[in-house]
Design a protein around this motif. Sequence first.
Motif, PDB file in Angstrom:
ATOM      1  N   THR A  42      84.665  -4.046  70.019  1.00  0.00           N
ATOM      2  CA  THR A  42      85.684  -3.872  71.059  1.00  0.00           C
ATOM      3  C   THR A  42      85.254  -4.454  72.401  1.00  0.00           C
ATOM      4  O   THR A  42      85.845  -4.136  73.431  1.00  0.00           O
TER       5      THR A  42
ATOM      6  N   ARG B 187      88.011   6.033  68.297  1.00  0.00           N
ATOM      7  CA  ARG B 187      88.268   6.094  69.741  1.00  0.00           C
ATOM      8  C   ARG B 187      87.117   6.768  70.487  1.00  0.00           C
ATOM      9  O   ARG B 187      86.760   6.365  71.590  1.00  0.00           O
TER      10      ARG B 187
ATOM     11  N   ARG C  32      86.289   4.316  75.426  1.00  0.00           N
ATOM     12  CA  ARG C  32      87.456   4.074  76.272  1.00  0.00           C
ATOM     13  C   ARG C  32      88.323   5.315  76.465  1.00  0.00           C
ATOM     14  O   ARG C  32      89.279   5.292  77.232  1.00  0.00           O
TER      15      ARG C  32
ATOM     16  N   HIS D  46      90.156  -2.722  66.083  1.00  0.00           N
ATOM     17  CA  HIS D  46      91.045  -3.169  67.162  1.00  0.00           C
ATOM     18  C   HIS D  46      92.376  -2.421  67.136  1.00  0.00           C
ATOM     19  O   HIS D  46      92.881  -1.997  68.176  1.00  0.00           O
TER      20      HIS D  46
ATOM     21  N   SER E 221      93.351   0.202  70.218  1.00  0.00           N
ATOM     22  CA  SER E 221      94.453  -0.241  71.094  1.00  0.00           C
ATOM     23  C   SER E 221      95.743  -0.413  70.295  1.00  0.00           C
ATOM     24  O   SER E 221      96.257  -1.525  70.144  1.00  0.00           O
TER      25      SER E 221
ATOM     26  N   LEU F  74      98.772  -2.421  71.675  1.00  0.00           N
ATOM     27  CA  LEU F  74      98.729  -3.884  71.775  1.00  0.00           C
ATOM     28  C   LEU F  74      99.134  -4.579  70.474  1.00  0.00           C
ATOM     29  O   LEU F  74      99.512  -5.748  70.496  1.00  0.00           O
TER      30      LEU F  74
END
Length: 287
Positions: free
Chosen positions: A39, A133, A138, A227, A231, A234
């Motif tokens: 990431t 996560r 993040r 990914h 996120s 996205l």
Amino acid sequence: MELSLAHPALKAFMCGSLSGTCSTLLFQPLDLVKTRLQTLHSNMQPGSARVGMVTVFLSVVRTEKLIGLWKGVSPSFVRTIPGVGIYFSTYYSLKQHYFLEQGPGAMESVLLGAGARTVAGVCMLPVTVIKTRFESGRYNYVSVAGALRSVCQIEGPRALFSGLTATLLRDAPFSGLYVMFYSQGKNTLPQEISTSPYAPLANFSCGILAGVLASLVTQPADVVKTHVQVSPHLYKRTADAVRYIYNEHGFPGFFRGGVPRSLRRTMIAAMAWTVYEQMMARMGLKS
């Protein structure tokens, strides 16, 4: 009659859970480093896989202290204890049902491993999302339960199943290939080794080889899965993540984090299978 059939499966569940718990605690730092590598932003090129792994490792220790390497271990336990148990109990039940008299061949081993992993993967996907996560650094989740509530309230329950396609494309082939390489490797061992006190060490060595081969084949799916789960806003589809990774990092981007993942998955799988088979043997059951 139903109880007698369920009882061995329950033993397989317990053996699998214990083996997964031990290996998860030992190798969680490798999983965290793998997730951080995958990431990294596009302007943070880590160089080669080896330098990148060491750089991320030292960065985590420097900024989050040594205990930071075990960030995400709580959801890892929540996922692993029932998840590995579900995997081994499903594997044992399928094997006993379809291959009770004759052991599975190479293709049957692939189907057995992939089928058992698919069941476990779907059941434990929400916790897998939270675990990824946690490791990414993040999100400021405090607990697994709090993270699950937060995702449901802010993003909706559907977010807990983000990356399902990529997860199954990674886990089912990995497990199928692993079981095939592992069982075929064991079958090539001389009888005197298989029945000697060194059998666990020989089995562990077969597990190491099987894990390396299976990890290399499924690494791109692991990068895509990470990914999507970190996120999900996205990437509406798995193909969007594939396109992004290729455009930003090229083909090598699909193998980012491959070294720590190969080390972790190989060691965890080899240890889990060795412990599982030894415990099942002690219980008088054929694994």
